[in-house]
Design a protein around this motif. Structure first.
Motif, PDB file in Angstrom:
ATOM      1  N   PRO A 280       4.415 -26.229  57.669  1.00 38.39           N
ATOM      2  CA  PRO A 280       3.813 -25.317  56.684  1.00 38.39           C
ATOM      3  C   PRO A 280       4.182 -25.631  55.242  1.00 38.39           C
ATOM      4  O   PRO A 280       3.415 -25.320  54.321  1.00 38.39           O
TER       5      PRO A 280
ATOM      6  N   MET B 277       2.018 -16.340  54.229  1.00 38.79           N
ATOM      7  CA  MET B 277       1.337 -17.638  54.156  1.00 38.79           C
ATOM      8  C   MET B 277      -0.074 -17.576  54.737  1.00 38.79           C
ATOM      9  O   MET B 277      -1.014 -18.185  54.199  1.00 38.79           O
TER      10      MET B 277
ATOM     11  N   SER C 261      -3.386 -18.221  52.517  1.00 35.68           N
ATOM     12  CA  SER C 261      -4.233 -19.349  52.903  1.00 35.68           C
ATOM     13  C   SER C 261      -5.682 -18.922  53.060  1.00 35.68           C
ATOM     14  O   SER C 261      -6.608 -19.604  52.590  1.00 35.68           O
TER      15      SER C 261
ATOM     16  N   PHE D 228       2.206 -18.481  48.211  1.00 34.58           N
ATOM     17  CA  PHE D 228       2.387 -19.237  49.448  1.00 34.58           C
ATOM     18  C   PHE D 228       3.816 -19.772  49.525  1.00 34.58           C
ATOM     19  O   PHE D 228       4.462 -19.697  50.572  1.00 34.58           O
TER      20      PHE D 228
ATOM     21  N   TRP E 123       6.840 -19.164  52.409  1.00 34.65           N
ATOM     22  CA  TRP E 123       7.566 -20.244  53.081  1.00 34.65           C
ATOM     23  C   TRP E 123       9.070 -20.105  52.871  1.00 34.65           C
ATOM     24  O   TRP E 123       9.857 -20.241  53.819  1.00 34.65           O
TER      25      TRP E 123
ATOM     26  N   THR F 249      -0.651 -24.613  57.724  1.00 28.56           N
ATOM     27  CA  THR F 249      -0.045 -23.310  57.998  1.00 28.56           C
ATOM     28  C   THR F 249      -0.242 -22.929  59.455  1.00 28.56           C
ATOM     29  O   THR F 249       0.685 -22.418  60.112  1.00 28.56           O
TER      30      THR F 249
END
Length: 416
Positions: free
Chosen positions: A230, A294, A298, A322, A326, A386
């Motif tokens: 990811p 995430m 996305s 994003f 993570w 992802t």
């Protein structure tokens, strides 16, 4: 954990975290500093865009290759010697980059840079687990990520300034200075944290058996994929920065800073939240929150790219969010990876880093050149990366024994 941890390091925890962050930041710092000069280097050396992209691929492939060995060496010879040798080689490779007069020479020395820069990142993770119990290790890992985030945020600013006012060679002379300073500081301050009784024999048969045990472990590989793949959902944009920022976002070299500020700001924010949540909520819940962030980002990124013209006003904040998701989950997953091999944490860190680096190199050499000229394709590729991490975590989660809320409460009482 080293039973003598309390006597090895008597300074403040934040200082040790800062030292380890300096080691961990060297790899990404070496990438982000020279990205604003991509076009200028190509013109100076008569290189094509594809050839310039290979300076990234060579670095990342070298990074991935040696990541297999940094941790194993640190398990056998100690953490500090591996760090110091890595810094020496990095400094010499940076001199080679600065003096390169052809694209072939630059690719060669970039590969050597990559082979040496990973030692700090791999060994620093093992040092954290040498020195701290799980919840405390998560806090330190989060602190390292926060400090680590500062360097890549300012790297393109330095790179753009040096390129515009002095020339691209100055960027690599600057990295020579960074490597020299880090070598001196680590020589003086970094402690040796590997407990003598935990040293592993260094021979081919023992190494191959250790690697095979990890590679053949579906749990280990799933955790490594959940943390490493990811990251490329964000890193894809970093690798595509010269085209993504220059052509799609219409930003100048000195304006690349805003992209890296958003990205690293997200990483630092996620790492800060991760540290605050350590010991307060279960690891599985924290990881789930990170993946939810995430996934939502996305999907939103893909929808906006399909309906709106490219704009830094919404592109850059989404990439930052994003990164936050993570960084919220990766300290926890990283510690789970290391605890899959408690007697070979250096090797486990090596293999985890290698898997992530191979994915980075694949993205740099094959995927980024294919999708960088379309913001829609960039968004699709980021979403797919992802999805790989989400599927890996969904599969491995029921197969792990993770602490419950009651376990966290007992651990907190024991600390008191």
């Amino acid at each position: 954990m080293n039973p003598d941890a309390s006597t090895i390091w008597r300074g403040p925890r934040w200082l040790l975290a800062a030292l380890l962050a300096c080691l961990g930041m060297l790899g990404p710092f070496s990438i982000d500093t020279y990205l604003p000069a991509f076009t200028g280097i190509a013109q100076s050396l008569g290189a094509t865009p594809v050839e310039m992209q290979q300076t990234l691929s060579a670095y990342l492939l070298g990074f991935a290759l040696m990541n297999l060995f940094h941790g194993a060496l640190a398990d056998s010879f100690g953490r500090k010697p591996v760090v110091l040798v890595g810094l020496m080689v990095f400094t010499l490779a940076s001199i080679g980059c600065a003096m390169s007069q052809s694209i072939g020479a630059l690719v060669l020395f970039r590969a050597l840079q990559g082979m040496s820069a990973g030692s700090g990142m791999v060994v620093s993770r093992a040092i954290i687990r040498d020195m701290f119990p799980p919840a405390e290790a998560q806090r330190v890992m989060s602190q390292v990520t926060i400090y680590f985030g500062v360097a890549p945020a300012i790297a393109p600013l330095f790179g753009g300034f040096l390129f515009v006012h002095i020339g691209w060679h100055a960027i690599f002379w600057f990295l020579v200075l960074v490597g020299t300073l880090l070598l001196g500081v680590m020589w003086r301050l970094l402690p040796e944290t590997l407990y003598p009784g935990q040293r592993q024999p260094f021979n081919a048969r023992h190494l191959m058996r250790g690697y095979w045990d990890m590679v053949s472990s579906a749990r280990f590989m799933a955790l490594a994929f959940a943390s490493g793949v990811p990251f490329n959902g964000m890193f894809l944009y970093v690798l595509s920065a010269p085209v993504f920022l220059g052509e799609h976002m219409r930003l100048g070299p000195t304006q690349f800073f805003w992209f890296f500020l958003m990205t690293i700001g997200g990483i630092m924010g996620g790492a800060w939240f991760s540290g605050r949540l350590a010991g307060r909520i279960t690891p599985q819940r924290q990881i789930r929150w990170g993946f939810i962030v995430m996934i939502v980002v996305s999907l939103l990124n893909l929808a906006l790219n399909l309906t709106l013209p490219p704009s830094p006003i919404w592109h850059l904040p989404l990439i930052g969010l994003f990164s936050l998701g993570w960084a919220l989950m990766v300290p926890v997953v990283t510690l789970l990876v290391l605890d899959e091999a408690p007697t070979r944490r250096g090797m486990a860190s090596s293999l985890q880093a290698c898997i992530g680096s191979v994915a980075n190199a694949l993205v740099a050499g094959a995927i980024a050149p294919l999708v960088m000229h379309s913001t829609v394709l960039l968004a699709v590729a980021s979403s797919l990366m992802t999805a790989v991490g989400v599927v890996a975590w969904i599969w491995v989660r029921p197969r792990l024994t993770l602490p419950t809320h009651a376990d966290l409460k007992r651990a907190a009482l024991d600390l008191k």
